[in-house]
Scaffold this motif. Structure first.
Motif, PDB file in Angstrom:
ATOM      1  N   ASN A 103       0.800  -1.226   0.000  1.00  0.00           N
ATOM      2  CA  ASN A 103       0.000   0.000   0.000  1.00  0.00           C
ATOM      3  C   ASN A 103       0.831   1.273   0.000  1.00  0.00           C
ATOM      4  OD1 ASN A 103      -2.439  -1.353  -0.013  1.00  0.00           O
ATOM      5  ND2 ASN A 103      -2.671  -1.318   2.217  1.00  0.00           N
ATOM      6  N   HIS A 104       2.138   1.148   0.194  1.00  0.00           N
ATOM      7  CA  HIS A 104       2.963   2.352   0.287  1.00  0.00           C
ATOM      8  C   HIS A 104       3.889   2.465  -0.924  1.00  0.00           C
ATOM      9  CE1 HIS A 104       1.362   2.187   4.374  1.00  0.00           C
ATOM     10  NE2 HIS A 104       1.715   3.453   4.493  1.00  0.00           N
ATOM     11  N   ALA A 105       5.166   2.218  -0.759  1.00  0.00           N
ATOM     12  CA  ALA A 105       6.129   2.449  -1.835  1.00  0.00           C
ATOM     13  C   ALA A 105       5.790   1.653  -3.091  1.00  0.00           C
ATOM     14  CB  ALA A 105       7.538   2.105  -1.364  1.00  0.00           C
ATOM     15  N   LEU A 106       5.404   0.386  -2.930  1.00  0.00           N
ATOM     16  CA  LEU A 106       5.139  -0.445  -4.103  1.00  0.00           C
ATOM     17  C   LEU A 106       3.950   0.087  -4.898  1.00  0.00           C
ATOM     18  CD1 LEU A 106       5.739  -4.039  -2.656  1.00  0.00           C
ATOM     19  CD2 LEU A 106       7.382  -2.345  -3.509  1.00  0.00           C
ATOM     20  N   ALA A 107       2.924   0.551  -4.193  1.00  0.00           N
ATOM     21  CA  ALA A 107       1.760   1.112  -4.879  1.00  0.00           C
ATOM     22  C   ALA A 107       2.118   2.408  -5.600  1.00  0.00           C
ATOM     23  CB  ALA A 107       0.633   1.363  -3.878  1.00  0.00           C
ATOM     24  N   LEU A 108       2.906   3.257  -4.949  1.00  0.00           N
ATOM     25  CA  LEU A 108       3.245   4.548  -5.558  1.00  0.00           C
ATOM     26  C   LEU A 108       4.145   4.365  -6.773  1.00  0.00           C
ATOM     27  CD1 LEU A 108       3.710   6.872  -2.453  1.00  0.00           C
ATOM     28  CD2 LEU A 108       1.731   6.589  -3.928  1.00  0.00           C
ATOM     29  N   MET A 109       5.006   3.357  -6.745  1.00  0.00           N
ATOM     30  CA  MET A 109       5.820   3.070  -7.925  1.00  0.00           C
ATOM     31  C   MET A 109       4.954   2.593  -9.082  1.00  0.00           C
ATOM     32  SD  MET A 109       9.195   1.130  -6.456  1.00  0.00           S
ATOM     33  CE  MET A 109      10.186   1.827  -5.134  1.00  0.00           C
ATOM     34  N   HIS A 110       4.008   1.725  -8.771  1.00  0.00           N
ATOM     35  CA  HIS A 110       3.196   1.095  -9.814  1.00  0.00           C
ATOM     36  C   HIS A 110       2.167   2.048 -10.419  1.00  0.00           C
ATOM     37  CE1 HIS A 110       0.806  -1.870 -11.956  1.00  0.00           C
ATOM     38  NE2 HIS A 110      -0.264  -1.474 -11.282  1.00  0.00           N
ATOM     39  N   GLU A 111       1.597   2.912  -9.604  1.00  0.00           N
ATOM     40  CA  GLU A 111       0.432   3.688 -10.029  1.00  0.00           C
ATOM     41  C   GLU A 111       0.769   4.933 -10.831  1.00  0.00           C
ATOM     42  OE1 GLU A 111      -1.652   4.424  -6.410  1.00  0.00           O
ATOM     43  OE2 GLU A 111      -2.317   2.336  -6.183  1.00  0.00           O
ATOM     44  N   SER A 112       2.032   5.319 -10.891  1.00  0.00           N
ATOM     45  CA  SER A 112       2.410   6.527 -11.629  1.00  0.00           C
ATOM     46  C   SER A 112       3.494   6.211 -12.644  1.00  0.00           C
ATOM     47  CB  SER A 112       2.909   7.613 -10.664  1.00  0.00           C
ATOM     48  OG  SER A 112       1.887   7.992  -9.760  1.00  0.00           O
ATOM     49  N   LYS A 113       3.672   7.112 -13.592  1.00  0.00           N
ATOM     50  CA  LYS A 113       4.747   6.988 -14.566  1.00  0.00           C
ATOM     51  C   LYS A 113       5.863   7.958 -14.192  1.00  0.00           C
ATOM     52  CE  LYS A 113       1.828   5.551 -18.449  1.00  0.00           C
ATOM     53  NZ  LYS A 113       1.389   5.844 -19.839  1.00  0.00           N
ATOM     54  N   TYR A 114       7.091   7.472 -14.231  1.00  0.00           N
ATOM     55  CA  TYR A 114       8.232   8.272 -13.808  1.00  0.00           C
ATOM     56  C   TYR A 114       9.279   8.340 -14.909  1.00  0.00           C
ATOM     57  CZ  TYR A 114       6.241   7.454  -9.152  1.00  0.00           C
ATOM     58  OH  TYR A 114       5.401   7.393  -8.065  1.00  0.00           O
ATOM     59  N   THR A 115       9.925   9.477 -14.979  1.00  0.00           N
ATOM     60  CA  THR A 115      11.095   9.599 -15.846  1.00  0.00           C
ATOM     61  C   THR A 115      12.371   9.465 -15.037  1.00  0.00           C
ATOM     62  OG1 THR A 115      11.057  12.027 -15.610  1.00  0.00           O
ATOM     63  CG2 THR A 115       9.881  11.071 -17.495  1.00  0.00           C
ATOM     64  N   VAL A 116      12.261   9.553 -13.702  1.00  0.00           N
ATOM     65  CA  VAL A 116      13.423   9.344 -12.835  1.00  0.00           C
ATOM     66  C   VAL A 116      13.588   7.848 -12.590  1.00  0.00           C
ATOM     67  CG1 VAL A 116      13.191  11.588 -11.715  1.00  0.00           C
ATOM     68  CG2 VAL A 116      12.042   9.598 -10.724  1.00  0.00           C
ATOM     69  N   PRO A 117      14.801   7.398 -12.269  1.00  0.00           N
ATOM     70  CA  PRO A 117      15.018   5.976 -11.997  1.00  0.00           C
ATOM     71  C   PRO A 117      14.271   5.510 -10.750  1.00  0.00           C
ATOM     72  CG  PRO A 117      17.099   7.115 -12.411  1.00  0.00           C
ATOM     73  CD  PRO A 117      16.059   8.164 -12.245  1.00  0.00           C
ATOM     74  N   LEU A 118      13.827   4.273 -10.790  1.00  0.00           N
ATOM     75  CA  LEU A 118      13.210   3.629  -9.635  1.00  0.00           C
ATOM     76  C   LEU A 118      14.090   2.471  -9.191  1.00  0.00           C
ATOM     77  CD1 LEU A 118       9.444   3.381 -10.699  1.00  0.00           C
ATOM     78  CD2 LEU A 118      10.554   5.204  -9.393  1.00  0.00           C
ATOM     79  N   GLY A 119      14.103   2.221  -7.895  1.00  0.00           N
ATOM     80  CA  GLY A 119      14.901   1.114  -7.376  1.00  0.00           C
ATOM     81  C   GLY A 119      14.198   0.420  -6.227  1.00  0.00           C
ATOM     82  N   ILE A 120      14.475  -0.855  -6.044  1.00  0.00           N
ATOM     83  CA  ILE A 120      13.904  -1.605  -4.933  1.00  0.00           C
ATOM     84  C   ILE A 120      14.978  -2.535  -4.381  1.00  0.00           C
ATOM     85  CG2 ILE A 120      13.022  -3.523  -6.331  1.00  0.00           C
ATOM     86  CD1 ILE A 120      11.158  -1.943  -3.358  1.00  0.00           C
TER      87      ILE A 120
END
Length: 235
Positions: free
Chosen positions: A158-175
């Motif tokens: 419900n937190h970081a994973l949801a926010l990564m999935h629900e939006s489109k980013y041009t910045v790098p994502l990492g887990i």
């Protein structure tokens, strides 16, 4: 870059910060039961932030463009009993450190681990704190990430994973796959647990669902050599 610890006997700040000029520099974090959980730098103290920014500038002068990237430690902290702390000030402080990091490392990947924020629990108590961190990272070009790829835990989903999935980013994502993630049990990171190899699922989830650019595999014994290495050795 770590400025908090999960050890009540260890402070992750220089001794000179532990003075009145910096509001003591660090404070103890408490678990839900009130027991000490570790120490955090007073990120919300302006003088502490200034010294942290100076450290980042010095590191950037030496290493920017030479290293792949640098990330700030997770935004989540335990309960603190400090009269100068408020959740709103804390949000501003995290953003200030993100901007300082980006200025110090304009070439290498700059990333903020943003998993949970104080006084907020999504989706029920959504005050916009964590969402604003993700929005700000996108605005200033700071990558966004989180520790603990816990795909079977509602809180993480419900937190970081949801926010990564629900939006489109041009910045790098990492887990990061941390201690306990290989068996989906963060409460036991020492004794061996019989388990199915979760690495293929975790890798596919991160790549296809989260669309991450970076995965960080913690060398937790024996799971790293038994599970991670065989899955990627052919590549």
């Amino acid at each position: 870059m770590q400025d908090t610890t999960f050890d009540p006997n260890a402070k992750a700040v220089p001794k000179y910060l532990l003075t009145d000029e910096y509001g003591g520099g660090a404070t103890i974090m408490l678990k839900d039961n009130g027991e000490p959980d570790g120490w955090t730098a007073k990120r919300w103290n302006e003088n502490v932030r200034k010294r942290f920014a100076m450290l980042l500038q010095a590191l950037g002068k030496e290493f920017d463009g030479k290293i792949e990237g640098i990330n700030l430690q997770e935004a989540s902290i335990g309960s603190v009993k400090d009269p100068t702390f408020t959740p709103e000030v804390y949000v501003k402080s995290i953003k200030a450190n993100m901007l300082a990091l980006k200025k110090a490392f304009p070439k290498s990947v700059a990333m903020q681990y943003a998993n949970f924020m104080p006084d907020e629990w999504l989706p029920w108590t959504d005050k916009g704190y964590l969402r604003s961190i993700y929005k700000y990272g996108q605005e200033i070009g700071v990558g966004l990430g989180a520790p603990d790829l816990m795909v079977k835990r509602e809180g993480h989903l419900n937190h970081a994973l949801a926010l990564m999935h629900e939006s489109k980013y041009t910045v790098p994502l990492g887990i990061a796959v941390q201690d306990g993630n290989y068996t989906n049990d963060v409460s036991n990171t020492t004794a061996y647990i019989k388990h199915d190899n979760m690495v293929p699922m975790l890798s596919a989830f991160a790549k296809d669902f989260l669309k991450v650019n970076y995965m960080f595999w913690v060398d937790q014994k024996p799971y790293f050599m038994e599970d991670v290495v065989p899955c990627f050795s052919s590549k």
